[in-house]
Structures are given as C-alpha cells and as structure tokens.
Design an enzyme around this catalytic site. Structure first.
Site, PDB file in Angstrom:
ATOM      1  N   THR A  78      -4.687   0.444  13.410  1.00  0.00           N
ATOM      2  CA  THR A  78      -4.775   1.903  13.410  1.00  0.00           C
ATOM      3  C   THR A  78      -5.725   2.370  12.310  1.00  0.00           C
ATOM      4  O   THR A  78      -6.338   3.431  12.421  1.00  0.00           O
ATOM      5  CB  THR A  78      -3.386   2.553  13.219  1.00  0.00           C
ATOM      6  N   CYS A 112       1.469   0.229  15.194  1.00  0.00           N
ATOM      7  CA  CYS A 112       0.633  -0.806  14.582  1.00  0.00           C
ATOM      8  C   CYS A 112      -0.346  -1.293  15.640  1.00  0.00           C
ATOM      9  O   CYS A 112       0.068  -1.863  16.653  1.00  0.00           O
ATOM     10  CB  CYS A 112       1.513  -1.949  14.079  1.00  0.00           C
ATOM     11  N   ASN A 132       8.171  -2.673   9.712  1.00  0.00           N
ATOM     12  CA  ASN A 132       7.290  -3.047   8.612  1.00  0.00           C
ATOM     13  C   ASN A 132       7.889  -4.206   7.824  1.00  0.00           C
ATOM     14  O   ASN A 132       9.087  -4.488   7.917  1.00  0.00           O
ATOM     15  CB  ASN A 132       7.081  -1.852   7.667  1.00  0.00           C
ATOM     16  N   GLU A 162      -1.814  -0.960   3.015  1.00  0.00           N
ATOM     17  CA  GLU A 162      -0.878  -0.487   4.035  1.00  0.00           C
ATOM     18  C   GLU A 162       0.471  -0.095   3.454  1.00  0.00           C
ATOM     19  O   GLU A 162       1.087  -0.873   2.722  1.00  0.00           O
ATOM     20  CB  GLU A 162      -0.646  -1.570   5.100  1.00  0.00           C
ATOM     21  N   ARG A 163       0.930   1.088   3.811  1.00  0.00           N
ATOM     22  CA  ARG A 163       2.296   1.470   3.473  1.00  0.00           C
ATOM     23  C   ARG A 163       3.246   0.585   4.293  1.00  0.00           C
ATOM     24  O   ARG A 163       2.882   0.103   5.374  1.00  0.00           O
ATOM     25  CB  ARG A 163       2.550   2.949   3.783  1.00  0.00           C
ATOM     26  N   CYS A 217      -6.050  -3.872   9.649  1.00  0.00           N
ATOM     27  CA  CYS A 217      -5.134  -2.811  10.068  1.00  0.00           C
ATOM     28  C   CYS A 217      -5.756  -2.137  11.280  1.00  0.00           C
ATOM     29  O   CYS A 217      -6.817  -1.521  11.180  1.00  0.00           O
ATOM     30  CB  CYS A 217      -4.917  -1.808   8.938  1.00  0.00           C
TER      31      CYS A 217
END
Length: 261
Positions: free
Chosen positions: A201, A74, A65, A189-190, A199
């Site tokens: 997913t 991802c 990340n 997003e984390r 994103c």
C-alpha cells in the site's frame, strides 16, 4: 493445538499464512499473533493472515500486524494470499476476494509467483508541509528525499509516526527518491513499528502522490524499487480520482511447517 502454516514473501515483505476455512482458529489473541510473528521466538513475519470462507467471494483475507493487532489492508499481503489461494487449489488465474477495505480483484501467473492486485480507488490526497498524506487501504505519509540509501529511516520514520498528528492512529511513513523512470522507496510501517523490506500500500501511495506532484494524468505506469526487490504500479488518473490501480510483483512460498497455537 498444532496448526499448519505457510510462509510467503512478496519483495521481501514476509507473511505467515494459515488456511482457516474450517474455522479451527477462533478469536486468536494479540499475544499469540505477536509471538508467532516474532523472528526469534516464533516463525517470523511482518504479519499473519488467515484465509477464510466468505459467501460470494473466493475467500476472505483476515490480516494481523506483527504487533498482534488486526491490521488495515496490506498490499503485498494481498498478493501473497492470492498465491496461497492458488497453491490450495481455490483459484486458478483470477480471483475476487474480500479484505478489510473491501472487494479486491487479482490475476496470478500460471507459475503462481507473480500477482497483479487491484487496489481501492483514491480521490483524496492531502498535504502535510511538503509531504503527501493519503489512504490506499492503509494511511500513508509520502515524503521526497535525497540520499535515501543512507537515510536513518527507522528514527526519522518513528518520529513522524509518533508525532502529535499521527500518534493516536499511526501512519506508515514512506521516503521517496527518484530512480530512473521510477522511484526508490523505503518505508517505516506502523504495526510492525520498524522499517520493512517492502510495503504494497506504501509503494501504491508513492506512485499516486508522485503523479499528483508531477501533474501527470492519463494511464500511468510507475516502477518502484524497494529493499526487497522490484514492484510495479499502474493506474488511471483524470486529475481528480485515481482508478484501475494495480499493484504488481512477486509472491513466493518460502517454506511450510507446523506450530503450536
């Protein structure tokens, strides 16, 4: 040490990719990854990926990340690393590779800029109030909303990601609005700890959650618009398990260069 890198984007989700088949990079630290992903002091990206050798597979995807921590799956990163593998001559039109959530198959166009990536099967979708919670390789919170174009996604997403339920492990927060035959989605997003342009997913989670929400079964195709463009999700749902899930969309090389690590 000077390292060659490649910058890719998939519907505005951007990544730094490095060919690490020779194990030049070993045990890269969190601070180094965060600096490389920094948009002012580094290259800039939502994440960093290493393409590595893995017996029995075309390659292995190692994903970090933007905050420097090794991440969960991802989806758009997976599509970009497939395009990168084709660029390197590792694959032609089909591939089987290993990621943190297991084995993935993918197909890429002859031009090398459109990737269809198979995602993991999903059986469990839970509720948190009116929202849906599920894992499509990464954990996601999916909430239907209105006036999404003007929604304060950063602050509302931040609050959910950091509430008592999700603060420890984090969760990706997706806000969803009906859009023609599909949906418009914005995601906090984390790991990036901000809204991203797409994103993979996340849009996959949205498509599955909305199929359950609308009591749909069979073979389903769901077009989804994100800030960075258009993605497509297709899958089978028998009322219990989602299978044959494919995330489809663009994956393009932006530029390449060298950076000191």
């Amino acid at each position: 040490m000077q390292i060659n890198f490649y910058k890719y984007q998939g519907a505005g989700n951007d990544f730094i990719l490095i060919d690490n088949r020779n194990n030049v990079i070993k045990n890269i630290d969190k601070q180094a990854v965060a600096k490389i992903c920094d948009r002012r002091f580094g290259i800039g990206g939502d994440g960093l990926m290493l393409l590595e050798n893995e017996p029995g597979f075309d390659f292995k995807m190692v994903y970090y990340n933007a905050d420097g921590n090794e991440g969960s799956m991802c989806g758009n990163g997976g599509r970009c690393i497939v395009a990168f593998a084709k660029h390197l001559g590792i694959i032609t039109d089909m591939t089987k590779f290993l990621a943190t959530d297991g084995v993935h198959h993918a197909k890429i166009s002859e031009a090398g800029n459109w990737v269809s990536l198979q995602m993991i099967d999903v059986a469990d979708i839970n509720n948190d109030g009116e929202a849906y919670v599920l894992n499509t390789g990464s954990p996601h919170y999916v909430k239907l909303t209105s006036d999404l174009e003007t929604k304060d996604v950063y602050n509302e997403g931040y609050a959910i990601r950091n509430n008592d339920t999700y603060k420890q492990d984090g969760i990706n927060v997706n806000f969803v609005e009906k859009n023609g035959d599909g949906y418009f989605v914005r995601t906090f997003e984390r790991g990036v700890e901000n809204e991203t342009y797409a994103c993979g997913t996340g849009v996959t989670a949205v498509a599955l959650a909305m199929a359950k929400h609308d009591h749909q079964t069979g073979t389903i195709t769901t077009p989804i618009k994100v800030l960075g463009g258009d993605l497509n999700i297709r899958f089978d749902y028998d009322g219990e398990t989602f299978s044959n899930i494919f995330l489809e969309g663009p994956a393009e090389l932006v530029f390449e260069g060298e950076i000191a690590i």
